[in-house]
Each structure stands twice: as structure tokens, then as C-alpha cells.
Design a protein around this motif. Structure first.
Motif, PDB file in Angstrom:
ATOM      1  N   LYS A   1      30.411  56.346  59.204  1.00 18.03           N
ATOM      2  CA  LYS A   1      30.795  56.128  58.390  1.00 18.03           C
ATOM      3  C   LYS A   1      30.216  55.816  56.977  1.00 18.03           C
ATOM      4  O   LYS A   1      30.529  56.567  55.974  1.00 18.03           O
ATOM      5  CB  LYS A   1      31.925  55.128  58.776  1.00 18.03           C
ATOM      6  N   LEU A   2      29.189  54.870  57.200  1.00 20.15           N
ATOM      7  CA  LEU A   2      28.389  55.317  56.423  1.00 20.15           C
ATOM      8  C   LEU A   2      26.946  56.650  56.553  1.00 20.15           C
ATOM      9  O   LEU A   2      27.244  56.405  54.611  1.00 20.15           O
ATOM     10  CB  LEU A   2      26.893  54.401  57.478  1.00 20.15           C
ATOM     11  N   LEU A   3      27.447  57.378  56.464  1.00 20.64           N
ATOM     12  CA  LEU A   3      26.691  58.613  56.268  1.00 20.64           C
ATOM     13  C   LEU A   3      27.578  59.320  55.069  1.00 20.64           C
ATOM     14  O   LEU A   3      27.503  60.042  54.114  1.00 20.64           O
ATOM     15  CB  LEU A   3      27.012  60.012  57.534  1.00 20.64           C
ATOM     16  N   LYS A   4      29.101  59.421  55.122  1.00 23.61           N
ATOM     17  CA  LYS A   4      29.993  59.863  54.474  1.00 23.61           C
ATOM     18  C   LYS A   4      30.458  58.456  52.484  1.00 23.61           C
ATOM     19  O   LYS A   4      30.283  59.238  51.630  1.00 23.61           O
ATOM     20  CB  LYS A   4      31.564  59.703  54.890  1.00 23.61           C
ATOM     21  N   GLU A   5      30.079  57.097  52.895  1.00 21.47           N
ATOM     22  CA  GLU A   5      29.842  56.805  52.118  1.00 21.47           C
ATOM     23  C   GLU A   5      28.623  57.408  51.194  1.00 21.47           C
ATOM     24  O   GLU A   5      29.054  57.370  49.499  1.00 21.47           O
ATOM     25  CB  GLU A   5      30.162  55.298  51.798  1.00 21.47           C
ATOM     26  N   ARG A   6      27.185  57.798  51.835  1.00 22.99           N
ATOM     27  CA  ARG A   6      26.379  57.905  51.556  1.00 22.99           C
ATOM     28  C   ARG A   6      26.338  59.138  50.570  1.00 22.99           C
ATOM     29  O   ARG A   6      25.062  59.761  50.449  1.00 22.99           O
ATOM     30  CB  ARG A   6      25.222  57.887  52.452  1.00 22.99           C
ATOM     31  N   LYS A   7      27.326  60.014  51.015  1.00 26.64           N
ATOM     32  CA  LYS A   7      27.171  61.676  50.770  1.00 26.64           C
ATOM     33  C   LYS A   7      25.947  62.088  50.789  1.00 26.64           C
ATOM     34  O   LYS A   7      25.725  62.705  50.513  1.00 26.64           O
ATOM     35  CB  LYS A   7      27.194  61.797  49.188  1.00 26.64           C
ATOM     36  N   VAL A   8      25.390  61.965  52.100  1.00 28.08           N
ATOM     37  CA  VAL A   8      24.432  62.818  53.233  1.00 28.08           C
ATOM     38  C   VAL A   8      24.715  63.808  53.729  1.00 28.08           C
ATOM     39  O   VAL A   8      25.620  63.870  54.443  1.00 28.08           O
ATOM     40  CB  VAL A   8      24.025  61.552  53.804  1.00 28.08           C
ATOM     41  N   SER A   9      24.220  64.521  53.785  1.00 32.68           N
ATOM     42  CA  SER A   9      24.385  66.614  53.907  1.00 32.68           C
ATOM     43  C   SER A   9      23.792  66.421  55.575  1.00 32.68           C
ATOM     44  O   SER A   9      23.443  66.071  55.827  1.00 32.68           O
ATOM     45  CB  SER A   9      23.813  67.672  53.486  1.00 32.68           C
ATOM     46  N   TYR A  10      24.742  66.568  56.352  1.00 29.96           N
ATOM     47  CA  TYR A  10      24.732  66.831  57.574  1.00 29.96           C
ATOM     48  C   TYR A  10      25.353  67.462  59.244  1.00 29.96           C
ATOM     49  O   TYR A  10      26.426  68.107  58.341  1.00 29.96           O
ATOM     50  CB  TYR A  10      24.719  64.870  58.247  1.00 29.96           C
ATOM     51  N   GLU A  11      25.088  67.756  59.735  1.00 34.29           N
ATOM     52  CA  GLU A  11      25.853  68.629  61.463  1.00 34.29           C
ATOM     53  C   GLU A  11      25.504  67.321  62.179  1.00 34.29           C
ATOM     54  O   GLU A  11      24.643  66.813  62.271  1.00 34.29           O
ATOM     55  CB  GLU A  11      25.499  69.878  61.260  1.00 34.29           C
ATOM     56  N   SER A  12      26.222  67.101  62.981  1.00 31.69           N
ATOM     57  CA  SER A  12      26.924  66.729  64.368  1.00 31.69           C
ATOM     58  C   SER A  12      27.288  67.510  65.359  1.00 31.69           C
ATOM     59  O   SER A  12      27.965  67.933  65.639  1.00 31.69           O
ATOM     60  CB  SER A  12      27.582  66.018  63.796  1.00 31.69           C
ATOM     61  N   LEU A  13      26.382  67.622  66.711  1.00 28.64           N
ATOM     62  CA  LEU A  13      26.221  67.585  67.940  1.00 28.64           C
ATOM     63  C   LEU A  13      26.130  67.152  69.367  1.00 28.64           C
ATOM     64  O   LEU A  13      25.708  66.231  69.462  1.00 28.64           O
ATOM     65  CB  LEU A  13      24.896  69.202  68.103  1.00 28.64           C
ATOM     66  N   PHE A  14      27.461  67.021  70.212  1.00 27.24           N
ATOM     67  CA  PHE A  14      27.329  66.122  71.254  1.00 27.24           C
ATOM     68  C   PHE A  14      26.782  66.444  72.149  1.00 27.24           C
ATOM     69  O   PHE A  14      27.002  67.580  72.845  1.00 27.24           O
ATOM     70  CB  PHE A  14      28.655  65.844  71.168  1.00 27.24           C
ATOM     71  N   THR A  15      25.949  66.061  73.618  1.00 27.89           N
ATOM     72  CA  THR A  15      25.629  66.629  74.151  1.00 27.89           C
ATOM     73  C   THR A  15      25.544  64.945  75.581  1.00 27.89           C
ATOM     74  O   THR A  15      26.479  64.574  75.181  1.00 27.89           O
ATOM     75  CB  THR A  15      23.898  66.283  74.222  1.00 27.89           C
ATOM     76  N   HIS A  16      26.325  66.538  76.507  1.00 29.69           N
ATOM     77  CA  HIS A  16      26.499  65.410  77.925  1.00 29.69           C
ATOM     78  C   HIS A  16      25.503  65.330  79.185  1.00 29.69           C
ATOM     79  O   HIS A  16      25.684  64.463  80.310  1.00 29.69           O
ATOM     80  CB  HIS A  16      27.883  65.803  78.259  1.00 29.69           C
ATOM     81  N   SER A  17      23.817  66.878  78.969  1.00 31.12           N
ATOM     82  CA  SER A  17      23.268  67.078  80.003  1.00 31.12           C
ATOM     83  C   SER A  17      22.250  67.218  79.892  1.00 31.12           C
ATOM     84  O   SER A  17      22.207  67.573  78.262  1.00 31.12           O
ATOM     85  CB  SER A  17      23.626  67.515  80.971  1.00 31.12           C
ATOM     86  N   ALA A  18      21.058  67.372  79.653  1.00 32.48           N
ATOM     87  CA  ALA A  18      19.172  67.115  79.369  1.00 32.48           C
ATOM     88  C   ALA A  18      19.137  68.575  79.505  1.00 32.48           C
ATOM     89  O   ALA A  18      19.176  68.957  78.218  1.00 32.48           O
ATOM     90  CB  ALA A  18      18.603  66.388  80.805  1.00 32.48           C
ATOM     91  N   ASP A  19      19.608  69.134  80.335  1.00 31.88           N
ATOM     92  CA  ASP A  19      19.764  71.147  79.980  1.00 31.88           C
ATOM     93  C   ASP A  19      20.109  71.301  78.202  1.00 31.88           C
ATOM     94  O   ASP A  19      19.888  72.174  77.471  1.00 31.88           O
ATOM     95  CB  ASP A  19      20.477  71.505  81.676  1.00 31.88           C
ATOM     96  N   GLU A  20      21.898  70.932  78.324  1.00 34.81           N
ATOM     97  CA  GLU A  20      22.376  71.508  77.812  1.00 34.81           C
ATOM     98  C   GLU A  20      22.614  70.578  76.232  1.00 34.81           C
ATOM     99  O   GLU A  20      21.738  71.364  75.053  1.00 34.81           O
ATOM    100  CB  GLU A  20      23.453  70.708  77.476  1.00 34.81           C
ATOM    101  N   ALA A  21      21.300  69.673  75.872  1.00 33.62           N
ATOM    102  CA  ALA A  21      20.806  69.356  75.382  1.00 33.62           C
ATOM    103  C   ALA A  21      19.769  70.625  74.877  1.00 33.62           C
ATOM    104  O   ALA A  21      19.752  70.337  73.237  1.00 33.62           O
ATOM    105  CB  ALA A  21      20.575  67.876  75.694  1.00 33.62           C
ATOM    106  N   GLU A  22      19.226  70.573  75.201  1.00 37.10           N
ATOM    107  CA  GLU A  22      17.764  70.844  74.780  1.00 37.10           C
ATOM    108  C   GLU A  22      18.360  72.905  74.096  1.00 37.10           C
ATOM    109  O   GLU A  22      18.057  72.845  73.614  1.00 37.10           O
ATOM    110  CB  GLU A  22      16.499  71.361  75.525  1.00 37.10           C
ATOM    111  N   GLN A  23      19.093  73.053  74.672  1.00 36.96           N
ATOM    112  CA  GLN A  23      19.771  74.192  74.774  1.00 36.96           C
ATOM    113  C   GLN A  23      20.023  74.621  73.715  1.00 36.96           C
ATOM    114  O   GLN A  23      20.073  75.501  72.560  1.00 36.96           O
ATOM    115  CB  GLN A  23      20.405  75.222  75.616  1.00 36.96           C
ATOM    116  N   LEU A  24      21.220  73.374  73.333  1.00 38.95           N
ATOM    117  CA  LEU A  24      22.105  73.444  72.437  1.00 38.95           C
ATOM    118  C   LEU A  24      20.907  72.765  70.495  1.00 38.95           C
ATOM    119  O   LEU A  24      21.564  73.696  69.702  1.00 38.95           O
ATOM    120  CB  LEU A  24      22.840  72.472  72.649  1.00 38.95           C
TER     121      LEU A  24
END
Length: 318
Positions: free
Chosen positions: A24-47
Motif C-alpha cells: 500500500k505504501l509503495l503504491k502511494e509513493r509510486k515506487v517501481s517494484y516487482e514482488s516475489l513470494f517464496t515458501h522454501s529456502a531452495d525455491e527462494a535462492e533459485q527464484l
């Protein structure tokens, strides 16, 4: 462009709740971003590695989660020159504490969107990279017990992550037995006949804020080691309140060492952890990788103002 890496399950769901507020804060401040959701350590590093490779203009990789989530992406960020930022949403949040990052959402986001970073060291070993500390013996067993306990979930639910570690200390104190250990710092061996724990630190604190090595600095090219040995259970129990302020370092049964490489061999199998994550029970051998990771931190501002060499940098925004 900012890459936000979110572990929605960290801190008993605090990661998800924190991201909703941050987005919500990022959208209010018009910050350019991408989001990435992780659920495990191996998945996080690879993604994270894949996402970073798709473009070169990343401003920072911002982790919303706990120390384990940060630990899982170190391999992807190592030597990438993309700074790591942290918005703490775990149970211990020791990485944030160690770098002076505020624990409140809005203040941590301000740091994440700043441009002052430290050239932080990393601990490198056979089991990978660690940012805060590699611990073995009693405190690692505490972590193992806490991570598999019912009381960690309860403490997270009420926002009292450090309480879980205190309960874990009492839980572990009942059954743990000290044994002989060899600690080699830069090739010089130190032997302790009845050792409770050996902690190799890059940051001053872990375990929810305990100042195990209060003199440790993330950007000094050295590892700080704390060995607790030759004391009774009662003395060990009395030690832990002093660790909250770092006063334990003067006790006769606490030895402090420093070096660029550290090897630890217990006479009996002992658990080890890195950033709170299990490293198994094999002997440890870690070395300091100087300046391997950029970390956005309020401490960088002080370093720059003090003109303390090239360990910190502030880039002009815009």
C-alpha cells in the motif's frame, strides 16, 4: 526497480501482513517494484537468482521475512552488487538488529528505499553462506528445540519471539551435556575440555537479540568467536541475562577469539546453525568473505560521516 522477496509464512504470518501494508505504501509513493513470494529456502535462492538475471537495473532486493528468509537468498545476492534490504517480519529478526535496521515497518521501509549501504562480510563454509552467525553446541540445540516446539508458534502469535528462545534455554538446560572442543582460529588451536557452545559471529547478536559477540562488526573482515566452557548448569543459566547486554565477555568461563577462518570440532556430535537454520552435526570450518554483500543500513551513514575507509557508500538518489 525494487525486487521485494516475501515469505508470507514468516513470523507466524507476519510476512503476509507486513507485505500488505508495504505494498500500500509503495503504491502511494509510486515506487517501481516487482514482488516475489517464496515458501522454501531452495525455491527462494533459485527464484531470486532467475529474477535478478532478467534485468540489470535493480535498485535493491528487499526481503520481507525473518533471518531464515534472508539466509535463503544470500547465494543469489552474493557478489551481485544488488544491495540487500530488510523489512523484518520474523520471530528473531537478528539480521535487522545487527545492521541497525528499525523493527517498525515504516522506518524499515525508509531504510530500504535509501541508498546508503555497507559492504558486509559473509561467513562461507561447506554448507553455504551465513550472514549473522554460525553457532554450535548448546545454543544451536536451543534453536533446534525452539524451531520444533509448540511454544514458538504461540510466542510468534503474541509478538514475543524472544520469549520462545528464553523458554528454549530452560528446555535445553535440562538434558544438554558439555564436552571437549577444539577451536582453531587462523590455524592456532584452542582446546576446551568442557565446552557448552562455540559461536562464530559476523554480527553482534542472534537468538532474538542476545549480544553474543558485542564487538563484532559486519564490515571489518574478521570473525568474532565466543566460547563458553568450564561452568556449571547454574552458572550457564546465570550467564544468559548478562548476554542481553554483552556483559558476559568478562566472565572467567567465557573466551573471546578473532580470526579470518575458524574450525570447530566437538568430541561428540553437536548441532550447528547458521542464521538460525540447521547446518547438521558435522565439524565446522568457516572463513570470512570480506565485502561480499551490500546491505542497506543506517550504520552506513555513520561510517560515511566518520570517513572510516571504503566499507560504506552512499549514492545520490534520483
Amino acid at each position: 526497480m525494487y525486487l521485494f522477496i516475501i515469505n508470507p509464512r514468516s513470523g507466524g504470518g507476519a510476512g503476509h501482513r507486513t507485505w500488505l501494508s508495504v505494498e500500500k505504501l509503495l503504491k502511494e509513493r509510486k515506487v517501481s517494484y516487482e514482488s516475489l513470494f517464496t515458501h522454501s529456502a531452495d525455491e527462494a535462492e533459485q527464484l531470486v537468482a532467475e529474477r535478478l538475471s532478467h534485468q540489470e537495473n535493480w535498485t535493491a532486493a528487499v526481503v520481507i521475512g525473518g533471518d531464515g528468509t534472508i539466509h535463503s537468498v544470500l547465494g543469489a545476492l552474493r557478489h551481485s552488487r544488488v544491495p540487500l534490504a530488510v523489512i523484518p517480519a520474523g520471530s528473531g529478526n537478528d539480521t535487522a538488529r545487527g545492521f541497525g535496521i528499525p523493527l517498525t515497518l515504516e522506518a524499515a521501509l525508509e531504510v530500504a528505499l535509501s541508498d546508503c549501504y555497507l559492504e558486509s562480510d559473509l561467513l562461507s563454509g561447506a554448507d553455504g553462506l551465513t550472514l549473522t552467525a554460525v553457532a554450535s553446541g548448546f545454543d544451536a540445540q536451543v534453536s533446534e528445540n525452539v524451531n520444533t516446539s509448540w511454544y514458538k508458534r504461540l510466542c510468534n502469535a503474541i509478538g514475543a519471539g524472544q520469549l520462545a528462545f528464553i523458554i528454549g534455554i530452560l528446555h535445553t538446560l535440562i538434558t544438554f551435556k558439555p564436552c571437549r572442543v577444539s577451536v582453531a582460529c587462523d590455524g592456532t588451536e584452542h582446546v576446551y575440555e568442557t565446552a557448552w557452545l562455540v559461536s562464530i559471529c559476523n554480527l553482534p547478536n542472534y537468538g532474538g537479540g542476545f549480544l553474543i559477540c558485542p564487538q563484532a562488526k559486519a564490515d571489518d573482515g574478521h570473525l568474532d568467536v565466543c566460547v563458553v566452557h568450564g561452568c556449571s548448569r547454574w552458572q550457564l543459566l546465570r550467564l544468559f541475562p548478562t548476554v542481553l547486554k554483552g556483559r558476559h565477555v568478562t566472565l572467567p568461563f567465557v573466551s573471546m577469539l578473532r580470526g579470518r577462518s575458524v574450525a570447530v570440532t566437538f568430541a561428540q556430535a553437536r548441532h550447528a546453525i547458521g542464521d538460525g537454520e540447521s547446518l547438521g552435526t558435522e565439524p565446522l570450518a568457516v572463513r570470512c568473505e570480506s565485502g561480499a554483500l551490500r546491505v542497506l543500513s543506517p550504520q552506513a551513514v555513520s561510517s560515511v560521516l566518520a570517513a572510516a575507509g571504503t566499507a560504506a557508500s552512499c549514492q545520490a538518489s534520483g
